[in-house]
Design a protein around this motif. Structure first.
Motif, short mmCIF file in Angstrom:
data_model
loop_
_atom_site.label_atom_id
_atom_site.label_comp_id
_atom_site.label_asym_id
_atom_site.label_seq_id
_atom_site.Cartn_x
_atom_site.Cartn_y
_atom_site.Cartn_z
N MET A 1 27.04 -6.49 22.29
CA MET A 1 25.96 -7.31 22.75
C MET A 1 26.12 -8.66 21.86
O MET A 1 26.09 -8.52 20.70
CB MET A 1 24.53 -6.68 22.47
N THR A 2 25.70 -9.86 22.34
CA THR A 2 25.68 -10.90 21.78
C THR A 2 24.37 -11.30 21.08
O THR A 2 23.33 -10.52 21.90
CB THR A 2 26.29 -12.38 22.60
N PHE A 3 24.13 -12.18 20.36
CA PHE A 3 22.91 -12.47 20.09
C PHE A 3 21.93 -13.26 21.15
O PHE A 3 20.72 -12.67 21.27
CB PHE A 3 22.64 -13.53 18.97
N GLU A 4 22.54 -13.97 22.01
CA GLU A 4 21.90 -14.31 23.14
C GLU A 4 21.52 -13.41 24.25
O GLU A 4 20.33 -13.53 24.82
CB GLU A 4 22.72 -15.30 24.03
N GLN A 5 22.24 -12.23 24.47
CA GLN A 5 21.90 -11.41 25.32
C GLN A 5 20.89 -10.21 24.69
O GLN A 5 19.79 -9.90 25.09
CB GLN A 5 22.96 -10.26 25.58
N PHE A 6 20.75 -10.18 23.23
CA PHE A 6 19.74 -9.30 22.39
C PHE A 6 18.44 -10.42 22.72
O PHE A 6 17.52 -9.73 22.75
CB PHE A 6 20.17 -9.47 21.02
N LYS A 48 26.94 -10.83 5.68
CA LYS A 48 25.83 -10.14 6.51
C LYS A 48 24.97 -10.81 7.23
O LYS A 48 25.01 -12.10 6.87
CB LYS A 48 25.25 -9.26 5.46
N PHE A 49 24.43 -10.38 8.24
CA PHE A 49 23.56 -11.06 9.14
C PHE A 49 22.25 -10.09 9.21
O PHE A 49 22.37 -9.00 8.91
CB PHE A 49 24.20 -11.46 10.57
N LYS A 50 21.19 -10.82 9.35
CA LYS A 50 19.93 -10.19 9.63
C LYS A 50 18.99 -10.57 10.73
O LYS A 50 19.04 -11.96 10.75
CB LYS A 50 19.00 -10.03 8.23
N ILE A 51 18.26 -9.67 11.30
CA ILE A 51 17.61 -10.50 12.64
C ILE A 51 16.16 -9.89 12.15
O ILE A 51 15.85 -8.68 12.02
CB ILE A 51 17.85 -9.85 13.93
N THR A 52 15.17 -10.86 12.13
CA THR A 52 13.88 -10.42 11.91
C THR A 52 13.08 -10.74 13.49
O THR A 52 13.12 -11.97 13.97
CB THR A 52 13.14 -11.38 10.93
N THR A 68 21.89 -5.20 13.19
CA THR A 68 22.87 -4.83 14.23
C THR A 68 22.20 -5.43 15.45
O THR A 68 21.45 -5.84 15.52
CB THR A 68 23.02 -3.33 14.49
N LEU A 69 23.04 -5.57 16.36
CA LEU A 69 22.60 -5.84 17.84
C LEU A 69 22.71 -4.78 18.81
O LEU A 69 22.61 -5.11 20.10
CB LEU A 69 23.61 -7.08 18.22
#
Length: 435
Positions: A1-6, A48-52, A68-69
């Motif tokens: 899954m891409t960030f856009e889809q997420f 690393k990446f992080k989503i808040t 993760t996505l």
């Protein structure tokens, strides 16, 4: 899954549940290598990446995090459930992306284009330079680089991104003496050519050697120069004081002092979204509010606190673009330089001390009262010339009183991870010694 889809999935869930959503995406790439006495003992190359996720309902924020996505539904459910346990009476807000965003020169990724051999050459050259003196008994050199990608989007229509980064290095030299003498020098920049490893190594070596034979001084009041790196450390106390949130909680000595004189007539301090020497630049804060140049202290007069959305709403003012995670901070705290070189400051000082290092900022400095008491190293200045190193001293005073005692400001401006400042001459400072 891409960030856009997420993102699309999260925003669809937010709409279905009648809440607003905001996603913050950050990706960090870090490289660092350390040499001890010419031998590599640390090597890091990581990313690393992080989503808040923040969900807003009736002024309450629920948050969750993921690296993760894979499962946007779980991330959404965690944030939604957290809204129910918020017991604060504070009202939170999202920003809609309106306003003018400053144009900031983007980081071009030039450090990431360096080969591993080129990166290692920084520490190798610094080590070789330090060891040109047989009186050096120990040395260390560190090279690092970082790149940060930031994107912020919410259901109010905000969608912003920027990339920031740069490189840095520092070196330590230890000279033999009755008690070994150490000195540290560093460099920071947005492009590789801004970092000169030979200069960094030579400065660390020469200062360590200059400290050989250091002795204490008698206790008393001294005229002093706070060298730019030391003034940067102490100026960090101002960051807490200018936070509107701390002022609203009665945790700042500057509360109620807007428009009042708090520093020397020659002192002007600004917050800058961009400066060419800094690798800490941003066109918007972590809430998506545009950053902007603002004057915090003008000719000694306190002009403004720094705000996020919540503190600005409380006071009925515009946010200043200084949200930093859960706190409030300047982007680049900048002291306007004067006209004198460091050598000219030494001549103006004539008789006193140059403070070159302080210790104990976390334990010895109180940003609520402004009082500080810090262990220090220095150089003795007599007749406008450095004569010997100084050890076993403590500097103490009140930060705001010290700002009022600034007698002169140099033009030797340097960037120190979010603080950009020259050296300053202080008319008097309490020094405790044991001579």
């Amino acid at each position: 899954m891409t960030f856009e889809q997420f993102k699309d999935k999260i925003f669809a869930l937010a709409k279905a549940h009648g809440v607003e959503a905001q996603l913050s995406y950050s990706q960090n790439k870090n490289f660092q290598v350390r040499y001890q006495n010419g031998t590599m003992d640390q090597y890091t190359d990581a990313g690393k990446f992080k989503i808040t996720l923040q969900l807003l309902k009736d002024g309450k924020l629920g948050m969750s995090y993921t690296e993760t996505l894979d499962d946007p539904e779980k991330v959404f459910e965690d944030a939604l459930s957290n809204i129910a346990i918020i017991d604060s009476e504070d009202v939170e807000y999202f920003y809609d992306g309106k306003g003018e965003y400053p144009k900031i020169e983007p980081y071009d990724g030039s450090f990431e284009k360096l080969s591993v051999k080129e990166r290692l050459s920084y520490v190798e050259k610094a080590h070789e330079e330090i060891r040109k003196s047989s009186d050096i008994i120990n040395d260390m050199a560190v090279y690092g680089q970082q790149m940060n990608e930031m994107r912020l989007a919410n259901t109010l229509g905000l969608d912003l991104s920027y990339t920031n980064g740069g490189g840095f290095m520092y070196a330590m030299a230890v000279a033999k003496d009755v008690s070994p003498r150490s000195a540290v020098e560093f460099a920071i920049g947005r492009k590789p050519e801004a970092i000169d490893p030979i200069l960094v190594g030579s400065k660390a070596r020469d200062e360590a050697l200059a400290l050989v034979g250091s002795k204490s001084v008698k206790s008393g009041k001294y005229r002093v120069i706070l060298r730019n790196d030391v003034f940067s450390d102490i100026l960090g106390m101002l960051i807490s004081m200018i936070s509107a949130e701390n002022a609203q909680k009665n945790l700042s000595p500057l509360k109620g002092k807007i428009g009042e004189k708090i520093g020397s007539d020659i002192l002007t301090v600004k917050d800058l979204p961009y400066h060419p020497l800094s690798i800490s630049c941003a066109p918007f804060d972590t809430q998506g509010v545009p950053t902007k140049e603002k004057t915090i202290i003008e000719n000694g007069v306190f002009k403004t606190f720094l705000h996020n959305l919540k503190t600005a709403k409380k006071e009925g003012v515009e946010p200043t673009g200084n949200a930093m995670g859960t706190g409030i901070q300047p982007i680049n705290l900048y002291v306007e330089p004067g006209n004198k070189s460091f050598d000219e400051l030494l001549k103006s000082l004539d008789d006193g001390l140059v403070i070159i290092e302080v210790e104990g900022m976390h334990s010895g400095a109180n940003p609520i009262s402004g009082n500080f008491s810090l262990g220090a190293k220095a150089f003795r200045v007599e007749g406008g010339r450095i004569t010997h190193g100084v050890e076993q001293i403590t500097i103490s005073g009140n930060f705001l009183e010290m700002l009022g005692n600034i007698e002169d400001i140099g033009n030797d401006i340097r960037a120190f991870m979010g603080i950009i400042t020259p050296s300053v001459l202080i008319s008097n400072l309490d020094i405790a010694g044991n001579a």
